[in-house]
Design a protein around this motif. Structure first.
Motif, PDB file in Angstrom:
ATOM      1  N   GLN A   1     -54.796  10.247 -83.200  1.00  0.00           N
ATOM      2  CA  GLN A   1     -54.561   9.506 -81.959  1.00  0.00           C
ATOM      3  C   GLN A   1     -53.164   9.788 -81.433  1.00  0.00           C
ATOM      4  OE1 GLN A   1     -55.103   5.305 -82.776  1.00  0.00           O
ATOM      5  NE2 GLN A   1     -52.958   4.882 -82.390  1.00  0.00           N
ATOM      6  N   LYS A   2     -53.043   9.681 -80.111  1.00  0.00           N
ATOM      7  CA  LYS A   2     -51.753   9.823 -79.428  1.00  0.00           C
ATOM      8  C   LYS A   2     -51.667   8.714 -78.403  1.00  0.00           C
ATOM      9  CE  LYS A   2     -50.862  14.609 -80.152  1.00  0.00           C
ATOM     10  NZ  LYS A   2     -49.733  15.426 -80.027  1.00  0.00           N
ATOM     11  N   SER A   3     -50.432   8.352 -78.070  1.00  0.00           N
ATOM     12  CA  SER A   3     -50.257   7.318 -77.055  1.00  0.00           C
ATOM     13  C   SER A   3     -49.103   7.688 -76.137  1.00  0.00           C
ATOM     14  CB  SER A   3     -50.008   5.957 -77.705  1.00  0.00           C
ATOM     15  OG  SER A   3     -48.784   5.958 -78.395  1.00  0.00           O
ATOM     16  N   ALA A   4     -49.120   7.087 -74.955  1.00  0.00           N
ATOM     17  CA  ALA A   4     -48.060   7.292 -73.975  1.00  0.00           C
ATOM     18  C   ALA A   4     -47.898   6.001 -73.180  1.00  0.00           C
ATOM     19  CB  ALA A   4     -48.400   8.453 -73.047  1.00  0.00           C
ATOM     20  N   ASP A   5     -46.658   5.712 -72.805  1.00  0.00           N
ATOM     21  CA  ASP A   5     -46.360   4.511 -72.024  1.00  0.00           C
ATOM     22  C   ASP A   5     -46.090   4.879 -70.574  1.00  0.00           C
ATOM     23  OD1 ASP A   5     -46.503   2.924 -74.307  1.00  0.00           O
ATOM     24  OD2 ASP A   5     -44.379   3.231 -74.764  1.00  0.00           O
ATOM     25  N   LYS A   6     -46.410   3.926 -69.695  1.00  0.00           N
ATOM     26  CA  LYS A   6     -46.167   4.096 -68.270  1.00  0.00           C
ATOM     27  C   LYS A   6     -45.750   2.745 -67.709  1.00  0.00           C
ATOM     28  CE  LYS A   6     -48.280   5.586 -64.027  1.00  0.00           C
ATOM     29  NZ  LYS A   6     -49.051   6.696 -63.537  1.00  0.00           N
ATOM     30  N   ASN A   7     -44.726   2.746 -66.872  1.00  0.00           N
ATOM     31  CA  ASN A   7     -44.265   1.517 -66.235  1.00  0.00           C
ATOM     32  C   ASN A   7     -44.825   1.413 -64.836  1.00  0.00           C
ATOM     33  OD1 ASN A   7     -42.484   0.394 -68.277  1.00  0.00           O
ATOM     34  ND2 ASN A   7     -41.259   2.207 -67.916  1.00  0.00           N
ATOM     35  N   LEU A   8     -45.258   0.198 -64.496  1.00  0.00           N
ATOM     36  CA  LEU A   8     -45.730  -0.094 -63.151  1.00  0.00           C
ATOM     37  C   LEU A   8     -44.818  -1.165 -62.570  1.00  0.00           C
ATOM     38  CD1 LEU A   8     -47.917   0.191 -60.914  1.00  0.00           C
ATOM     39  CD2 LEU A   8     -49.106  -1.708 -62.026  1.00  0.00           C
ATOM     40  N   LEU A   9     -44.294  -0.900 -61.381  1.00  0.00           N
ATOM     41  CA  LEU A   9     -43.445  -1.859 -60.686  1.00  0.00           C
ATOM     42  C   LEU A   9     -44.135  -2.255 -59.397  1.00  0.00           C
ATOM     43  CD1 LEU A   9     -40.799  -3.438 -60.361  1.00  0.00           C
ATOM     44  CD2 LEU A   9     -39.840  -1.410 -59.268  1.00  0.00           C
ATOM     45  N   VAL A  10     -44.391  -3.540 -59.222  1.00  0.00           N
ATOM     46  CA  VAL A  10     -45.003  -4.052 -58.005  1.00  0.00           C
ATOM     47  C   VAL A  10     -43.891  -4.593 -57.116  1.00  0.00           C
ATOM     48  CG1 VAL A  10     -46.629  -5.711 -57.036  1.00  0.00           C
ATOM     49  CG2 VAL A  10     -47.144  -4.599 -59.220  1.00  0.00           C
ATOM     50  N   VAL A  11     -43.843  -4.112 -55.870  1.00  0.00           N
ATOM     51  CA  VAL A  11     -42.801  -4.526 -54.930  1.00  0.00           C
ATOM     52  C   VAL A  11     -43.424  -5.315 -53.787  1.00  0.00           C
ATOM     53  CG1 VAL A  11     -41.255  -2.616 -55.521  1.00  0.00           C
ATOM     54  CG2 VAL A  11     -42.911  -2.326 -53.686  1.00  0.00           C
ATOM     55  N   GLY A  12     -42.589  -6.069 -53.066  1.00  0.00           N
ATOM     56  CA  GLY A  12     -43.061  -6.920 -51.972  1.00  0.00           C
ATOM     57  C   GLY A  12     -43.787  -6.161 -50.881  1.00  0.00           C
ATOM     58  N   GLU A  13     -44.516  -6.911 -50.090  1.00  0.00           N
ATOM     59  CA  GLU A  13     -45.355  -6.314 -49.035  1.00  0.00           C
ATOM     60  C   GLU A  13     -44.558  -5.671 -47.940  1.00  0.00           C
ATOM     61  OE1 GLU A  13     -48.917  -8.800 -48.195  1.00  0.00           O
ATOM     62  OE2 GLU A  13     -47.819 -10.208 -49.429  1.00  0.00           O
TER      63      GLU A  13
END
Length: 87
Positions: free
Chosen positions: A75-87
């Motif tokens: 198995q392998k894994s990877a991280d990803k960041n998600l940033l939600v910004v205002g409308e």
């Protein structure tokens, strides 16, 4: 495994996170958010090819996502960041 890229999405829009992997046998891909498995629901869709789609993102969707690809070989894994910004 190709390292997923961080993403910025506007609140209320759709986020699409991709996890690209190759393997033989073909790996099963699982996405995690805050150490919890993401399952298909009215807002979350995980496709067999490793794409996680989040409909109508909110501030609560901001954070680190983990893609895990697993088969009989390992198995392998990877991280990803998600940033939600205002409308």
């Amino acid at each position: 495994m190709v390292q997923p890229k961080d993403q910025i999405v506007t609140k209320g829009h759709k986020a699409s996170l991709t996890c690209k992997v190759q393997g033989d046998p073909i790996p099963v891909i699982t996405w995690y958010f805050q150490d919890l498995i993401i399952r298909n629901s009215s807002r979350y869709t995980v496709s067999r090819d490793g794409v996680l789609v989040i409909d109508s993102v909110t501030d609560d969707d901001s954070g680190q996502y983990k893609c895990v690809a697993k088969n009989e070989v390992g198995q392998k894994s990877a991280d990803k960041n998600l940033l939600v910004v205002g409308e």
